[in-house]
Scaffold this motif. Structure first.
Motif, short mmCIF file in Angstrom:
data_model
loop_
_atom_site.label_atom_id
_atom_site.label_comp_id
_atom_site.label_asym_id
_atom_site.label_seq_id
_atom_site.Cartn_x
_atom_site.Cartn_y
_atom_site.Cartn_z
N GLU A 114 -1.67 4.36 4.63
CA GLU A 114 -2.61 3.24 4.47
C GLU A 114 -2.07 2.04 5.24
O GLU A 114 -1.04 2.12 5.90
CB GLU A 114 -2.79 2.94 2.98
N GLN B 205 -9.79 -0.72 -0.66
CA GLN B 205 -9.81 0.38 -1.62
C GLN B 205 -9.46 -0.13 -3.03
O GLN B 205 -10.00 0.32 -4.02
CB GLN B 205 -8.79 1.47 -1.23
N GLY B 206 -8.51 -1.06 -3.10
CA GLY B 206 -7.95 -1.45 -4.39
C GLY B 206 -8.69 -2.56 -5.09
O GLY B 206 -8.57 -2.72 -6.30
N TRP C 4 -6.55 5.54 -6.32
CA TRP C 4 -6.67 4.09 -6.44
C TRP C 4 -7.01 3.62 -7.85
O TRP C 4 -6.67 2.49 -8.23
CB TRP C 4 -7.65 3.55 -5.41
N HIS D 236 0.83 -1.21 0.00
CA HIS D 236 0.00 0.00 0.00
C HIS D 236 0.87 1.26 0.00
O HIS D 236 2.10 1.18 -0.03
CB HIS D 236 -0.88 -0.02 1.24
N TRP E 206 -5.23 -2.66 -0.23
CA TRP E 206 -5.33 -3.28 -1.57
C TRP E 206 -6.60 -4.08 -1.77
O TRP E 206 -7.03 -4.30 -2.90
CB TRP E 206 -4.09 -4.13 -1.85
N TRP F 260 -3.99 2.75 -9.60
CA TRP F 260 -3.32 1.54 -9.11
C TRP F 260 -4.12 0.28 -9.42
O TRP F 260 -3.55 -0.77 -9.69
CB TRP F 260 -3.03 1.72 -7.61
N ARG F 261 -5.46 0.39 -9.41
CA ARG F 261 -6.28 -0.74 -9.86
C ARG F 261 -5.96 -1.06 -11.32
O ARG F 261 -5.77 -2.22 -11.69
CB ARG F 261 -7.76 -0.38 -9.74
#
Lengths: 379, 379
Positions: A176, A184-185, A362, A172, A181, A365-366
């Motif tokens: 965080e 949020q992810g 996010w 993360h 992950w 990152w996703r």
């Protein structure tokens, strides 16, 4: 409450991040979002987005309007799909929105807004087989403490006791924790969906808290997010290589060799992935950094313990070096450009990806995970 | 800030429920607790405890005092060990304490105070083998939706692929969700500690959300906690018996028969355990209710689908009927007394336990689990 902000009177939906009994935040069909909070005795209620480049509101606080019933309402212009941290300021005091789940960010439980993307469901909970997300407690000699980590096991893990899996270690960002992950992810749903269509190698994903203390050390209680010091980098690296990897290999049905291990992270975790991953090639053959918080120019001779100094050796031993940033996060985008230039000049094989139109958030990152996962442990 | 409330100047500790970087809530050696929140622009800051009989403060709001630096401070008299929901009122508006983790209660993420018990560690994270808490998603035909449940697997579950385990189904109370028993209740640590000294049968524990909707039904958005209607009881019973139990038996290495299944719950979940468990003896041979929210006098001929009407048959088929309450929760204590009287008169074999000095709170339910778990699936 104005008619156009009334749920049910127009097309739209509750935010998926709303708690079960809340009717707000309400996402209108055109992408506008209405927030509401009962606060009859407040003088002012404002929304403050997390981060400087939030798709929710660009860094400024937005005032709610008080209704006669004491319900304060705010409708914001169309918000691009993704996940956004935010909080309320009630008479200037930061508080959470009682309508949403909390998500650990900024060093504390924080409100979050999820805006679905009508055109994309790669991180949604779909009608496919689902892996498990296991909470595991383990004692770390490095810190002298028990710690908690989360472990994604892919669908079917329990069905074939003879099968072994490669492992992605996934970190993360600052402020965080190990829950980021999945909460949020949505890393687990991203993997479930890829695996359902055979688009990635079935893998275990191990998510750790990126903060590590020496034995007996007391955490800083400044209330602010701890800085990513060299000391924190070293402590986390020791924890990961000496405690976590051996524990995971002893506990789960892993393929316990370097070529079947990848280390990835976002922002602070991206810097950790590069620093720890590249300096420990005997442990990790693949290193992945999303929006890495690494702004000083790289000296290719000395960076990461000299890992980049010999390009031929690096290219021979490295299975994947993969870097990304969002086009909307200028500082991180520029840092990536700078790194690309150094790596190219040095002859270091690497891949880059840019998430169009997303910032330090996010959704970047996703998308990054969704893009890199198919490349891991294959080819 | 008064000297005696300054962390570090006296013996004591941060609350285990504080977030990593917070120095408050601070628990003094004498049991007093100091809360602090920065709110320079607030006119008033108060603490409101959850529930009427809280060990934190008996139902009343407690005012913070503003320091010159804008830090508001409150020190409360000694708090008995346990877990307490609370929130802050900032200028009268309910908000979370930024210093603590949030815990899902009262239908929303809520602040929580954990006060350790110097004389008892049965629910602490100790240096013993730990089971996993697995998050599992499953599709329920009863509701037409994907749902999330948590599954505790005992230490060693993955080490012996031939071993099968009995299953305890464990339900939360009104306004809580499937996370309550691990986050607030520490059920996993209670089991880990019992198992480490061989004091309980190794078991799987399955924790579900107690709210179930019909397919297509939209949740009520009153903002208040849904009432426990007959409809909710029936929908949850159908979900549990038709969807959850078959899914668990197909997914985990269970002993898939009635004598190796128990259904337990607290408050609303206690009523659900009695109603669903006793009406489905082919599924559950053991039924356990902590502080059951069941206040109408029991008619032994008709209650729970007539399950109590024939005492001999009941006693022959029931492995365990176990009931508890705290002595500090008058209404539930009286309800238990009334139930005991009906059961005794009817000749129904049962066991009761009273948690001394605790009210309608998690310490009652932690102690109850700790007391009943050794009796499950044994003897």
């Amino acid at each position: 409450m104005t008619p156009e902000s009334t749920p049910g009177t127009r097309d739209g939906q509750r935010s998926p991040s709303a708690v079960r009994t809340a009717e707000y935040p309400w996402i209108h069909a055109d992408g506008r979002v209405t927030f509401a909070v009962p606060a009859p005795s407040a003088r002012t209620v404002e929304l403050q987005p997390g981060g400087h480049e939030s798709g929710l509101a660009a860094g400024s606080t937005l005032p709610f309007t008080r209704g006669e019933d004491g319900l304060w309402i705010l409708t914001v212009p169309p918000v691009r799909p993704g996940f956004y941290y935010y909080w309320l300021l009630v008479d200037g005091v930061p508080t959470n929105d009682p309508n949403t789940e909390t998500f650990f960010g900024y060093g504390r439980p924080t409100s979050g807004l999820e805006v679905p993307d009508p055109g994309s469901d790669f991180h949604d909970l779909l009608d496919v087989p689902h892996g498990e997300v296991r909470t595991r407690w383990f004692h770390a000699a490095t810190t002298g403490r028990w710690r908690r980590c989360l472990v994604y096991t892919p669908p079917g893990y329990d069905d074939d006791p003879g099968r072994r899996y490669p492992v992605l270690y996934l970190q993360h960002g600052a402020g965080e924790d190990e829950r980021g992950w999945t909460m949020q992810g949505r890393a687990n749903f991203i993997l479930d969906n890829l695996l359902d269509r055979g688009a990635a190698e079935p893998m275990i994903v191990v998510m750790n808290n990126g903060y590590a203390l020496e034995p007996g050390e007391v955490p800083a209680t400044s209330g602010s997010i701890p800085e990513l010091s060299e000391r924190l980098l070293n402590a986390f690296g020791d924890l990961l290589v000496r405690d976590v990897v051996p524990m995971v290999d002893a506990t789960y049905r892993t393929i316990p060799d370097r070529s079947s291990r990848a280390l990835a992270g976002l922002s602070m975790g991206g810097r950790q992935a590069l620093s720890v991953g590249l300096a420990n090639p005997d442990t990790f053959a693949s290193v992945v950094a999303f929006s890495a918080a690494l702004f000083d120019p790289l000296d290719p001779e000395t960076a990461f313990g000299g890992a980049l100094a010999d390009a031929d050796a690096f290219n021979a031993r490295t299975r994947l070096l993969w870097l990304s940033a969002g086009t909307g996060e200028q500082r991180f985008d520029e840092a990536l450009t700078s790194m690309e230039s150094v790596l190219a000049k040095q002859g270091i094989r690497h891949h880059t990806y840019r998430s169009q139109g997303t910032a330090h958030e996010w959704q970047t990152w996703r998308r990054s995970l969704h893009n890199v996962a198919p490349l891991l442990f294959r080819g």
